[in-house]
Motif scaffolding. Structure first.
Motif, PDB file in Angstrom:
ATOM      1  N   PHE A  96       0.923  -1.310   0.094  1.00 14.24           N
ATOM      2  CA  PHE A  96       0.196  -0.063   0.028  1.00 14.24           C
ATOM      3  C   PHE A  96       0.737   1.331  -0.010  1.00 14.24           C
ATOM      4  O   PHE A  96       1.637   1.176   0.904  1.00 14.24           O
ATOM      5  CB  PHE A  96      -1.041  -0.191   1.116  1.00 14.24           C
ATOM      6  N   PRO A  97       0.359   2.050  -0.797  1.00 18.92           N
ATOM      7  CA  PRO A  97      -0.628   2.456  -1.690  1.00 18.92           C
ATOM      8  C   PRO A  97      -0.817   1.856  -2.818  1.00 18.92           C
ATOM      9  O   PRO A  97      -1.670   2.129  -3.428  1.00 18.92           O
ATOM     10  CB  PRO A  97      -0.882   3.980  -1.692  1.00 18.92           C
ATOM     11  N   ILE A 109      -7.080  -6.725   2.484  1.00 22.45           N
ATOM     12  CA  ILE A 109      -7.383  -5.196   3.151  1.00 22.45           C
ATOM     13  C   ILE A 109      -8.829  -5.415   3.284  1.00 22.45           C
ATOM     14  O   ILE A 109      -9.317  -4.731   4.547  1.00 22.45           O
ATOM     15  CB  ILE A 109      -6.895  -4.108   2.216  1.00 22.45           C
ATOM     16  N   VAL A 132      -3.697   6.734   7.228  1.00 19.58           N
ATOM     17  CA  VAL A 132      -3.038   5.542   7.096  1.00 19.58           C
ATOM     18  C   VAL A 132      -1.796   5.317   7.815  1.00 19.58           C
ATOM     19  O   VAL A 132      -1.327   4.380   8.471  1.00 19.58           O
ATOM     20  CB  VAL A 132      -2.901   4.833   5.649  1.00 19.58           C
ATOM     21  N   GLU A 145      -7.388   2.510   4.645  1.00 17.57           N
ATOM     22  CA  GLU A 145      -6.650   2.313   3.437  1.00 17.57           C
ATOM     23  C   GLU A 145      -7.812   2.238   2.179  1.00 17.57           C
ATOM     24  O   GLU A 145      -7.584   2.727   1.200  1.00 17.57           O
ATOM     25  CB  GLU A 145      -6.287   0.958   3.347  1.00 17.57           C
ATOM     26  N   GLU A 172      -8.702   5.700   0.971  1.00 17.59           N
ATOM     27  CA  GLU A 172      -7.766   6.252   0.401  1.00 17.59           C
ATOM     28  C   GLU A 172      -8.139   5.701  -1.008  1.00 17.59           C
ATOM     29  O   GLU A 172      -7.966   6.562  -2.007  1.00 17.59           O
ATOM     30  CB  GLU A 172      -6.404   6.057   0.995  1.00 17.59           C
TER      31      GLU A 172
END
Ligand SMILES: *[C@@H]1O[C@H](CO)[C@@H](O)[C@H](O)[C@H]1NC(C)=O
Ligand SMILES: *[C@@H]1O[C@H](CO)[C@@H](O)[C@H](O)[C@H]1NC(C)=O
Length: 411
Positions: free
Chosen positions: A61-62, A74, A111, A149, A152
């Protein structure tokens, strides 16, 4: 462009507006100590010698592809899914795209924060090693981290679909050194997010992008659930106010850039502050990073019991953004006000007094009344130094802001 409608929303739908500010930098007056007020006063984030948090996470991530095993992992950790709804059929308004980019920018910071917090607790870092209900709290924070997450990814995938660009993370240093201050900070930055997302919904509505409003509403509720948990952990009632304080994108962006992002470490800031550089966002209102406003008066002096005269300090050119203001002699003597955003009330401006420039530092020093009692400034107050007064909406305040935000939070 959107401030007229924003003010209509403020006056006509006060009951559904929600808000809260963000914080970073020097955290004085932690809510877990004797004071019931907390202040956010950024002093720059890189002065402590702390190691900066840097992406990617261990799961990449990302950088997570749609349909990948990583995304599924996730989602399992988050107890739920990223929406499978297709992007809107036609490109959103440039302001809406910038708003999606801002959401991604903010969620990357969140995050980072929760990842580092979980790591501190897991590794029994001093200050994080004697937590009651440790396993229960870790379980909950682990869910929240994955949920952030997904927030985002949701925003950045939409931003990417229409701009071809992805908002990249900054490096971050957090102004906390133990569990209580970390949770108080999480609560305050969640407050700032909650002040900002309704502003974004208003801009979506103004620009005709109604298809984007519902998803942001789903995040507002989720962030409110998180915040209730953090507030309970630090001994505050889970629900702060009947109507959470309203904010604007520029305040939340400024708080991140001034307070937690390592100066110069944000490769994507330009996409938000100079949207005209890209064809998809041409014509969008650029987001602004203001110069730094610091509250000099101690947090414990801010109270609902009586009004006080508070001291402030404003410093120019401390931020890394492209819109830093230059303090000129005209500015120091001009039409400067302190403007308070509190709850869903009409912005409140008070004149500044005893304006002086500190010879040694060049900082602008001044005082202003904080009418905690007579204006019932409970919960989060977003403070800005403005050119002018009598604003009808948070966006109008942001448009006239020279320094800010400082955040004052009473319970
Ligand atoms: C984690 O611990 C380090 C060392 O005390 C501290 O500098 C950092 O701010 C902490 N981060 C969080 C998110 O609690
Ligand atoms: C303001 O002060 C008065 C007089 O002390 C008090 O009765 C009132 O409750 C205070 N207001 C708030 C919001 O605390």
């Amino acid at each position: 462009m959107h401030s007229n409608l924003a003010s209509t929303a403020l006056l006509g739908f006060a009951a559904i507006a929600a808000a809260r500010p963000y914080a970073s930098g020097q955290w004085s007056g932690s809510s877990t100590t004797t004071s019931s007020a907390a202040i956010y006063s950024p002093t720059g984030s890189s002065s402590t010698g702390q190691k900066a948090f840097d992406f990617p996470l261990s799961n990449g991530f990302p950088n997570v592809a749609k349909g990948s095993q990583t995304l599924e992992d996730i989602e399992i950790q988050a107890h739920g899914q990223l929406s499978n709804a297709p992007p809107p059929p036609s490109p959103p308004h440039p302001d809406s795209l910038v708003s999606l980019g801002f959401i991604a920018f903010n969620e990357l910071f969140e995050v980072a924060f929760f990842t580092e917090l979980i790591s501190n607790i897991t590794n029994n870092v001093p200050g994080y090693d004697k937590i009651p209900n440790r396993d229960h709290i870790l379980d909950i924070l682990t869910i929240h981290q994955a949920q952030e997450e997904l927030h985002e990814l949701n925003a950045n995938l939409a931003f990417n679909a229409f701009t071809g660009q992805t908002i990249q993370p900054c490096e971050y240093i957090f102004p906390v050194a133990d569990f209580s201050s970390a949770i108080a900070f999480a609560s305050q930055f969640t407050d700032l997010v909650l002040s900002t997302l309704p502003d974004i919904q208003t801009i979506f509505g103004t620009d005709g992008d109604i298809g984007l409003i519902r998803g942001v509403g789903a995040v507002i509720g989720q962030e409110g659930e998180q915040d209730g948990f953090y507030r309970d952990l630090i001994g505050k009632p889970p629900a702060q106010l009947p109507f959470l304080t309203q904010g604007a994108r520029d305040f939340a962006l400024s708080a991140i850039v001034q307070g937690v992002a390592v100066p110069g470490s944000c490769p994507s800031l330009d996409l938000l502050t100079n949207p005209d550089q890209r064809s998809a966002t041409k014509g969008a209102t650029p987001l602004k990073v203001f110069d730094v406003l610091t509250v000099v008066t101690p947090a414990s002096d801010f109270t609902l019991a009586h009004d006080i005269t508070a001291s402030f300090k404003a410093v120019t050119a401390q931020t890394t953004g492209p819109n830093t203001q230059t303090l000129s002699t005209e500015q120091s003597s001009a039409d400067l006000y302190i403007t308070y955003l509190n709850q869903v009330n009409v912005p409140l401006s008070v004149p500044v007094s005893n304006l002086a420039i500190d010879a040694a530092s060049g900082a602008l020093m001044f005082e202003a009344v904080f009418p905690g009692n007579s204006s019932f400034l409970a919960g989060l107050t977003i403070v800005a130094v403005t050119n002018g007064k009598d604003f009808s909406s948070p966006d109008a305040v942001a448009a006239a802001t020279v320094f800010g935000p400082a955040l004052i939070e009473i319970d």
